[in-house]
Design an enzyme around this catalytic site. Structure first.
Site, mmCIF file in Angstrom:
data_model
loop_
_atom_site.group_PDB
_atom_site.id
_atom_site.type_symbol
_atom_site.label_atom_id
_atom_site.label_comp_id
_atom_site.label_asym_id
_atom_site.label_seq_id
_atom_site.Cartn_x
_atom_site.Cartn_y
_atom_site.Cartn_z
ATOM 1 N N GLU A 34 1.879 -3.979 -6.587
ATOM 2 C CA GLU A 34 0.958 -4.532 -5.602
ATOM 3 C C GLU A 34 -0.395 -4.635 -6.285
ATOM 4 O O GLU A 34 -1.025 -3.619 -6.575
ATOM 5 C CB GLU A 34 0.803 -3.598 -4.400
ATOM 6 C CG GLU A 34 1.737 -3.813 -3.255
ATOM 7 C CD GLU A 34 1.318 -2.954 -2.060
ATOM 8 O OE1 GLU A 34 0.149 -3.063 -1.624
ATOM 9 O OE2 GLU A 34 2.149 -2.175 -1.596
ATOM 10 N N ASP A 45 -6.835 0.654 4.759
ATOM 11 C CA ASP A 45 -6.836 1.591 3.645
ATOM 12 C C ASP A 45 -7.788 2.757 3.880
ATOM 13 O O ASP A 45 -8.818 2.626 4.537
ATOM 14 C CB ASP A 45 -7.225 0.858 2.352
ATOM 15 C CG ASP A 45 -6.155 -0.121 1.920
ATOM 16 O OD1 ASP A 45 -5.028 0.319 1.694
ATOM 17 O OD2 ASP A 45 -6.463 -1.331 1.826
#
Length: 246
Positions: A34, A45
């Site tokens: 990723e 996140d």
């Protein structure tokens, strides 16, 4: 063999390092990369990846850096772009898909794309041989899971808990796993809170794990040299890959 997906922030600290790190991660057992696109407000996140995003932007990250590292990494290992909707919209979604196909990128993970919004782009993504990764979460009903996973490609991203990446929350995921299995044969990978300590347990009954913060915390550790960062991250990758396949 269960798969290991590894997240790193693109161009942190610089482009050549990202390429070296990615290829070393492949050798250490990472099956899919990723490649994170730095963004000012990475809402899904936690603080580790958020800090990495802000450092990369402060260092002057531009999309040309993403394209440069992608052109060198994607021919060597399966690579996805992970980013937020704003850069995709700003650059142009079709242009993004075309660039991704040009470099051999296999798809995109866009956590703030509402599912209904992503449906509009599935045909366009397929035209450019791209997969838009589907997310399922513990808060989803069986009917919602059915709708989400019937369009899934590459893998289904199962969020381990309702929250942000890097947390250590535990939830019973057996029902959601059963429901995903009921409606698709697409591999199911679990993310959020996966590290060398939790990977073995989290990998139970799924096809792979997605690891981000456990790697990125070393990217932003100023006490480490670049070679030490690669050594730390690849050691963790090897340990996780072994543990999920014990």
């Amino acid at each position: 063999m269960k798969k290991l997906v590894g997240y790193i922030t693109a161009a942190l600290p610089e482009n050549n390092f990202t390429v070296d790190l990615a290829l070393n991660m492949k050798d250490a057992g990472v099956d899919i990369l990723e490649l994170g696109i730095p963004f000012t407000d990475p809402v899904a996140d936690g603080p580790v990846i958020e800090k990495a995003n802000l450092i990369a932007l402060k260092n002057g990250f531009k999309l040309k850096d993403l394209f440069e590292v992608s052109s060198k990494i994607a021919p060597e290992m399966k690579t996805l772009w992970m980013g937020y909707a704003n850069p995709f919209y700003h650059y142009g979604i079709e242009k993004f898909f075309a660039k991704a196909q040009e470099f051999g990128i296999k798809g995109a993970i866009v956590p703030d794309f509402p599912f209904e919004e992503s449906l509009k782009y599935n045909k366009l993504a397929s035209h450019y041989e791209q997969a838009l990764i589907s997310f399922v979460a513990p808060t989803h009903s069986e009917n919602r899971i059915k709708k989400v996973v019937e369009h899934s490609k590459e893998f289904v991203y199962m969020v381990a808990y309702a929250g942000i990446t890097g947390s250590g929350v535990e939830e019973d995921l057996s029902d959601i796993i059963d429901n995903v299995r009921k409606y698709t044969k697409t591999p199911l990978y679990i993310g959020f809170g996966v590290d060398e300590k939790t990977a073995k347990a989290k990998a139970k009954n799924v096809d792979g794990v997605i690891v981000g913060s456990a790697f990125v915390k070393h990217l932003i550790d100023d006490s480490l040299s670049n070679s030490e960062k690669i050594q730390r991250i690849t050691a963790i990758a090897k340990e996780i890959k072994e543990k999920i396949n014990e």
